[in-house]
Design a protein around this motif. Structure first.
Motif, PDB file in Angstrom:
ATOM      1  N   PRO A 284       1.990   7.101  -4.866  1.00  0.00           N
ATOM      2  CA  PRO A 284       3.178   7.731  -5.451  1.00  0.00           C
ATOM      3  C   PRO A 284       3.868   8.738  -4.535  1.00  0.00           C
ATOM      4  CG  PRO A 284       1.420   7.604  -7.072  1.00  0.00           C
ATOM      5  CD  PRO A 284       0.823   7.178  -5.777  1.00  0.00           C
ATOM      6  N   GLU A 285       3.081   9.590  -3.862  1.00  0.00           N
ATOM      7  CA  GLU A 285       3.693  10.599  -3.001  1.00  0.00           C
ATOM      8  C   GLU A 285       4.395   9.945  -1.810  1.00  0.00           C
ATOM      9  OE1 GLU A 285       0.188  12.228  -5.174  1.00  0.00           O
ATOM     10  OE2 GLU A 285       0.512  10.508  -3.848  1.00  0.00           O
ATOM     11  N   LEU A 286       3.759   8.931  -1.233  1.00  0.00           N
ATOM     12  CA  LEU A 286       4.332   8.242  -0.075  1.00  0.00           C
ATOM     13  C   LEU A 286       5.544   7.410  -0.478  1.00  0.00           C
ATOM     14  CD1 LEU A 286       3.800   8.067   2.941  1.00  0.00           C
ATOM     15  CD2 LEU A 286       2.294   6.109   2.496  1.00  0.00           C
TER      16      LEU A 286
ATOM     17  N   ARG B 204      11.474   6.513  -0.535  1.00  0.00           N
ATOM     18  CA  ARG B 204      12.751   6.423  -1.252  1.00  0.00           C
ATOM     19  C   ARG B 204      13.710   7.535  -0.811  1.00  0.00           C
ATOM     20  NH1 ARG B 204      12.556   3.056  -6.065  1.00  0.00           N
ATOM     21  NH2 ARG B 204      10.461   2.193  -6.331  1.00  0.00           N
ATOM     22  N   ARG B 205      13.157   8.688  -0.490  1.00  0.00           N
ATOM     23  CA  ARG B 205      14.014   9.764  -0.006  1.00  0.00           C
ATOM     24  C   ARG B 205      14.640   9.387   1.344  1.00  0.00           C
ATOM     25  NH1 ARG B 205      10.789  13.697  -1.200  1.00  0.00           N
ATOM     26  NH2 ARG B 205       9.910  14.239   0.822  1.00  0.00           N
ATOM     27  N   ALA B 206      13.880   8.683   2.183  1.00  0.00           N
ATOM     28  CA  ALA B 206      14.432   8.204   3.450  1.00  0.00           C
ATOM     29  C   ALA B 206      15.575   7.214   3.198  1.00  0.00           C
ATOM     30  CB  ALA B 206      13.333   7.541   4.278  1.00  0.00           C
TER      31      ALA B 206
ATOM     32  N   GLY C 245       0.810  -1.212   0.000  1.00  0.00           N
ATOM     33  CA  GLY C 245       0.000   0.000   0.000  1.00  0.00           C
ATOM     34  C   GLY C 245       0.844   1.262   0.000  1.00  0.00           C
ATOM     35  N   VAL C 246       1.945   1.250   0.760  1.00  0.00           N
ATOM     36  CA  VAL C 246       2.865   2.383   0.751  1.00  0.00           C
ATOM     37  C   VAL C 246       3.436   2.586  -0.645  1.00  0.00           C
ATOM     38  CG1 VAL C 246       5.101   3.220   1.586  1.00  0.00           C
ATOM     39  CG2 VAL C 246       3.465   2.199   3.192  1.00  0.00           C
ATOM     40  N   ALA C 247       3.893   1.485  -1.244  1.00  0.00           N
ATOM     41  CA  ALA C 247       4.493   1.571  -2.578  1.00  0.00           C
ATOM     42  C   ALA C 247       3.489   2.024  -3.630  1.00  0.00           C
ATOM     43  CB  ALA C 247       5.082   0.221  -2.973  1.00  0.00           C
TER      44      ALA C 247
END
Length: 311
Positions: free
Chosen positions: A213-215, A220-222, A208-210
């Motif tokens: 798109p925004e999440l 990925r930034r983390a 669900g996270v994947a």
């Protein structure tokens, strides 16, 4: 090692899954758990495993204390990171010359804490991509058959690590011996920093996270920030490597699972925010590497725990 006694220190979801798979293939295993009802159910009916591999009941030892247990040849530490120090001290009386203790916990720093009680020589590093949840006393769900890794913290391949990997593989947990377990743990941490807070704070599964798109972009930034800290610590994790790790877990059966951080939040338990996020943030600060996304994740999780009265 002939007829080894394996003690699982922390019989939550992952501890039960590891113990159940090993016992199912004939190893002598004792699960150590705090909850009496959980232990009682296992003693009465065996450990019930559902999900991957089909439903079955596995006879297995279970206890709430080390009192009266035979010495352990192998201790697999599967407790939450905040319990590592007390659990290590509790199992210390079971250790004898040549006994091994392996951390399969999330995050960084658990092995150093274990060594305080168990000694540097006894402690190995480990990691796994297996996923599990407890569905009730004595019932564990297995989500996917995924790899497990063990290794010497100082690096290199030792005979005992190769023997342990072979033993676990022969008894239902495909395991690889690694020459660079610390680098492997950093790779696993990429998934933890990406998914723990995003799933934990939203209630979404890994998939669900994947799928948001925004999440997914924030996750990925983390990973990018954690990889920069890893680089400063001497571990190279190129973008294509860490994103391949992300995509691999999303494509697996584990995508149906919520993270352990989400389960902790739902259960009102303290999470592993320290081992997963604060450990990286502290290493980043010490090396001048900024981690704004990780800082925000950690602050939000800590705030949620404070609001829920967990700390």
């Amino acid at each position: 090692m002939k007829d080894p006694h394996v003690v699982i220190a922390g019989a939550g979801a992952m501890g039960c899954l590891f113990g159940g798979l090993l016992a199912e293939r004939g190893l002598r295993v004792t699960l150590l758990a705090r909850r009496q009802e959980h232990v009682a159910a296992i003693r009465e009916r065996g450990l019930r495993i559902v999900g991957e591999g089909g439903e079955r009941h596995v006879p297995i030892g279970a206890a709430t204390s080390v009192d009266g247990l035979p010495p352990a040849d192998i201790v697999l530490v599967q407790c939450k990171a905040d319990a590592t120090r007390i659990v290590s001290a509790n199992v210390m009386p079971l250790m004898r010359k040549g006994s091994l203790a392996v951390s399969f916990q999330n995050g960084l720093g658990n092995e150093e804490i274990m060594a305080e009680s168990l000694g540097d020589e006894a402690v190995l590093g480990g990691l796994t991509s297996l996923g599990a949840t407890l569905e009730g006393p004595g019932v564990v769900r297995n989500y996917a058959s995924l790899p497990t890794v063990v290794g010497e913290l100082r690096g290199g391949l030792s005979t005992r690590v190769k023997d342990l990997a072979a033993l676990m593989t022969a008894h239902g947990i495909p395991t690889r011996a690694s020459e660079e377990i610390l680098a492997e743990k950093w790779r696993k941490l990429m998934l933890n920093v990406a998914m723990s807070a995003t799933s934990g704070l939203t209630g979404l599964t890994i998939g669900g996270v994947a799928g948001q798109p925004e999440l997914s972009a924030v996750a990925r930034r983390a990973m990018d920030e954690a990889a920069a800290v890893a680089e400063a610590c001497g571990v190279s994790l190129p973008q294509e490597t860490r994103y391949a790790i992300f995509d691999g877990i999303v494509a697996s059966g584990a995508a149906r699972n919520k993270t352990s951080m989400r389960r902790d939040i739902e259960a009102g338990r303290p999470s592993e925010v320290e081992a997963i996020y604060l450990s990286v943030i502290e290493r980043g600060r010490a090396r001048g590497v900024p981690t704004p996304t990780l800082d925000a994740f950690a602050a939000l999780v800590l705030g949620l725990e404070a609001a829920s009265g967990q700390i």
